[in-house]
Design an enzyme around this catalytic site. Structure first.
Site, PDB file in Angstrom:
ATOM      1  N   ASP A  88       0.810  -1.221   0.000  1.00 35.43           N
ATOM      2  CA  ASP A  88       0.000   0.000   0.000  1.00 35.43           C
ATOM      3  C   ASP A  88       0.843   1.270   0.000  1.00 35.43           C
ATOM      4  OD1 ASP A  88      -2.270  -1.592   0.064  1.00 35.43           O
ATOM      5  OD2 ASP A  88      -2.448  -1.502   2.247  1.00 35.43           O
ATOM      6  N   GLU A  89       2.054   1.200  -0.532  1.00 35.69           N
ATOM      7  CA  GLU A  89       2.917   2.380  -0.557  1.00 35.69           C
ATOM      8  C   GLU A  89       3.422   2.692  -1.956  1.00 35.69           C
ATOM      9  OE1 GLU A  89       6.000   2.467   2.338  1.00 35.69           O
ATOM     10  OE2 GLU A  89       4.681   2.026   4.032  1.00 35.69           O
TER      11      GLU A  89
END
Length: 284
Positions: A227-228
């Site tokens: 999620d980055e």
């Protein structure tokens, strides 16, 4: 007269310097190009230049001429035909609202894509509410022990279909580092949260616990960092103290599909330029 089939998109990235726009537009003009749209951005802090030009030309500029120009500015450039529909593999789990939205926008001609496969870690019955038409559906159940084998099957599907893009349309599985690296820059995920806040599982429940007044969704490229990845598009929805986690999930469905469809559309139109952990996006 130009034909629609003669539309092309030129992407240029390099260090910021004088004369870039003039040089590249002159090159296109010399080849008979008619510029339809020009977007450029100079990152002064990092001294970087990004440009997207959509143009019509029945005679493309020579590769040799473009390479000579690129060497003068130490630039990277890519030329794409604008009318080619990209082949897409869509991954989904139980929540199929994003899948349904993508297929609907494809059917009405809003998204210039061709869905070549739908892959799920759940059986077709779990997404029965969505009409997938004749798009092939593959059920690849995932467990800790079967994940490597199933990812190899997924890779085979992507290779055999000639897919240009993979979309994680609420696919609730974490891709391995090997898989993430293999599709780097060609895989878009929709995260049901306004990143970088509330990463990982059950973000709406995390938001409820924190008593937030805004929820959101984030579309980003997949990387090995959960999620980055570089963010393409985001949006928010206002909520209140009276909303339950179920209300947040219901309201979140709408913002999720809006954000994902916009991100996919930007990618298909070559409006997204990757810049390390960031993106430069030229909205339409």
């Amino acid at each position: 007269m130009f034909s629609h089939n003669s539309t092309h998109i030129l992407i240029v990235t390099c260090d910021a310097q004088t004369g870039l726009v003039a040089a590249w537009t002159t090159c296109l003009s010399a080849a008979g190009g008619n510029i339809l749209e020009l977007n450029q951005y100079t990152d002064l802090e990092n001294n970087k230049f990004f440009m997207r030009i959509a143009f019509i030309s029945d005679t493309l500029p020579s590769s040799a001429g473009m390479e000579t120009l690129a060497r003068c500015f130490n630039a990277q450039w890519h030329l794409y035909p604008a009318g080619v529909r990209q082949k897409v593999v869509i991954l989904v789990s139980k929540f199929d609202h994003c899948l349904a939205d993508l297929l609907y926008r494809w059917r009405i001609g809003e998204l210039a894509l061709t869905p070549v496969a739908i892959v799920s870690n759940h059986p077709r019955a779990d997404t029965q509410a969505t009409d997938i038409g004749s798009v092939p559906f593959y059920h690849l159940p995932i467990t800790k022990s079967t994940k490597p084998e199933q990812e190899k099957k997924l890779q085979t599907i992507i290779e055999n279909t000639g897919a240009d893009l993979v979309i994680l349309a609420r696919y609730m599985q974490i891709l391995s580092d090997e898989m993430s690296n293999w599709i780097s820059g060609k895989c878009i995920n929709i995260h049901h949260s306004f990143l970088p806040g509330f990463k990982g599982a059950r973000p709406y429940h995390q938001a409820y616990t924190r008593g937030v007044k805004l929820i959101g969704a984030t579309a980003h490229y997949v990387t090995t960092d959960l999620d980055e990845g570089p963010i393409i598009e985001q949006d928010v929805e206002r909520i209140s103290h009276a909303d339950t986690p179920e209300d947040l999930i219901r309201k979140g469905r709408d913002v999720e599909r809006r954000v994902l469809s916009r991100a996919v559309n930007y990618h298909l139109q070559r409006r997204v330029i990757l810049d390390g952990n960031r993106t430069v996006v030229f909205p339409d």
